[in-house]
Design an enzyme around this catalytic site. Structure first.
Site, PDB file in Angstrom:
ATOM      1  CG  ASP A  11     -41.832  39.462 -13.070  1.00 51.75           C
ATOM      2  OD1 ASP A  11     -41.885  39.423 -11.830  1.00 51.75           O
ATOM      3  OD2 ASP A  11     -40.813  39.157 -13.729  1.00 51.75           O
ATOM      4  CG  ASP A 130     -32.877  42.220  -6.199  1.00 51.22           C
ATOM      5  OD1 ASP A 130     -33.636  41.408  -5.628  1.00 51.22           O
ATOM      6  OD2 ASP A 130     -33.293  43.091  -6.991  1.00 51.22           O
TER       7      ASP A 130
END
Lengths: 263, 216
Positions: A11, A130
């Site tokens: 990330d 997702d």
């Protein structure tokens, strides 16, 4: 024979790694390029950068990270996060991304997938899904797409959406179970299997890895072509080499080039 | 040694440039990589590399719109026999035709068509994405010292189409994916890899070094 892939995911926020990786000889744990180099040396099959920078104005920072990574690593890189239009895809490709992952923009307007694939080829376009289970116990399983880190429901069926974007030109599906993400309880194997069976493009399983057996299950039971994990690698719980050796011992085809003597 | 790395707006050049520099180090030769599309640079280059990421048609159009580029490449490679390496779509462009999203004429340096992968096993996913081993079909100096076969080194593939050369003489190596996938093609001083040597670590750097040492 094509091998199964192990993909660490980093990330990145404002050009810095958010959850720094716990490698002993890393000079700057916050530098994404240093982390990428470490994973390159460790035998990762690909690397994934997920940009979580809130504002689009800071996009240049991410492009710089991608450019410096491409210059320093001979490893394939997928970049996702904040991709809004075909111009964003182009900028990332020119900076050195091998694949670009599209998430919310594809949920909002599916046509971006076809337009990007026409320009850059299906092999460069990943759609990140997702998904969260929305069916109750005893009902036939149903997963819905959520955006904004799992907060916003969309009402869109995850399996149907995966099939649709693959038909439009997505070359890979990066599938994250929002129920499992961060739990270390293992992938949502039913979800992974349902999406893998629904599409003819490779599926990357993500969300929930806590043990090396979870990686094996994602491929064997989930039908995924690749497995993605973050914390087990970043925090040094397991190394890439340990993961790949474990998967090979379980009978999966893995690339072990250059892993001799590496932890 | 002067290496011309052709920039025609078709994808990333940084890793290719860096990998070529590393390969150059391996050969022990001095040299420089020139990124661009300047016909004068191409005319005087010792080696020419054509990368390419993306769709065949789009790359073909990008190549055609750079003024003087194709003529310069043709003159240097086919006229003067300069060693040439095409990577991924840069390899596919060598074909007579590309059949991705309609029919597009290629450079025609290696007779054949670029067709969609059709693995015999329907469970195999397309694109062919990831690390695969190579099998040699005809010997070639770019494969010198590279361990091939199922236990050999891996190359990184990322594609849905591949170049099927007419006849078998121009096919150098294949990868197994529900049938043979064209991995390396070659003819005279021209060589092309479907996989990405600049992403293929040990195998990639070795192949690039072999290409730089190759004296056809």
């Amino acid at each position: 024979m094509l091998k199964k892939r192990v993909i660490p995911c980093l990330d990145v926020k404002n050009g810095r790694v958010v959850k720094g990786i716990n490698f002993v000889d890393l000079a700057d744990v916050g530098d994404p390029v240093e982390s990428a180099k470490a994973y390159d040396a460790a035998g990762a099959d690909e690397l994934c950068f997920l940009d979580i920078t809130a504002s689009h104005e800071n996009r240049g920072t991410l492009l710089d990270v991608v450019r410096r990574t491409a210059e320093n690593c001979f490893m394939p890189v997928t970049v996702g996060g904040g991709v809004r239009d075909v111009e964003d895809v182009r900028a990332l490709m020119l900076a050195g991304a091998d694949k670009v992952s599209i998430n919310t923009a594809a949920v909002r307007d599916r046509s971006i997938v076809g337009r990007a694939a026409e320009k850059f080829g299906a092999q460069a376009i990943v759609v990140a899904i997702d998904a969260k289970k929305v069916s109750g116990d005893g009902e036939s399983p149903r997963w819905e797409i959520f955006t904004h880190g799992g907060r916003n429901p969309t009402g869109i069926d995850a399996i149907a959406f995966a099939r649709e974007v693959a038909d439009l030109g997505a070359g890979e599906i990066l599938l994250t179970s929002m129920d499992r993400d961060g739990t270390k309880a293992g992938f949502d194997l039913a979800l992974t299997r349902a999406v893998s069976d629904a599409v003819t493009v490779p599926v990357v399983a993500s969300g929930g890895v806590g043990t090396l057996d979870h990686l094996v299950e994602g491929i064997r039971e989930g039908g995924a072509s690749a497995v993605l994990a973050a914390s087990i690698f970043h925090y040094g719980t397991f190394s890439i080499a340990e993961a790949k050796r474990h998967m090979a011992q379980a009978g999966l085809p893995m690339r072990l080039d250059g892993l001799e003597g590496i932890r | 040694m002067k290496i011309a790395l052709i920039d025609y707006g078709a994808g990333n050049l940084h890793s290719a440039a860096k990998a070529l520099m590393r390969a150059l180090d391996e050969t022990g030769q001095r040299g420089e990589v020139f990124m661009g599309a300047d016909p004068d640079v191409i005319a005087t280059a010792d080696r020419i590399v054509l990368p390419g990421d993306g769709a065949f048609r789009d790359c073909r159009e990008n190549l055609a719109i750079v003024s003087g580029l194709e003529a310069a490449l043709d003159h240097a490679v086919r006229g003067k026999g300069r060693p040439f390496l095409g990577i991924c779509v840069g390899m596919q462009l060598l074909a007579t035709r590309g059949l991705e999203r309609g029919i597009t004429a290629g450079l025609g340096w290696i007779p054949g068509d670029v067709v969609r992968l059709a693995p015999a096993d329907p469970a195999l996913k397309v694109p062919h994405m990831g690390w695969n081993t190579l099998a040699m079909t005809s010997g070639h100096p770019v494969l010198d010292g590279i361990s091939l076969g199922p236990q050999g080194l891996h190359a990184y593939f990322l594609h849905s189409y591949h170049l099927i050369p007419e006849g078998t003489g121009n096919l150098i190596a294949t990868a197994e994916y529900g049938g043979p996938v064209s991995a390396i093609v070659g003819r005279d001083t021209v060589i092309g890899t479907q996989f990405h040597p600049e992403k293929s670590q040990v195998l990639g750097v070795k192949l690039l070094a072999n290409f730089l040492k190759w004296a056809p």
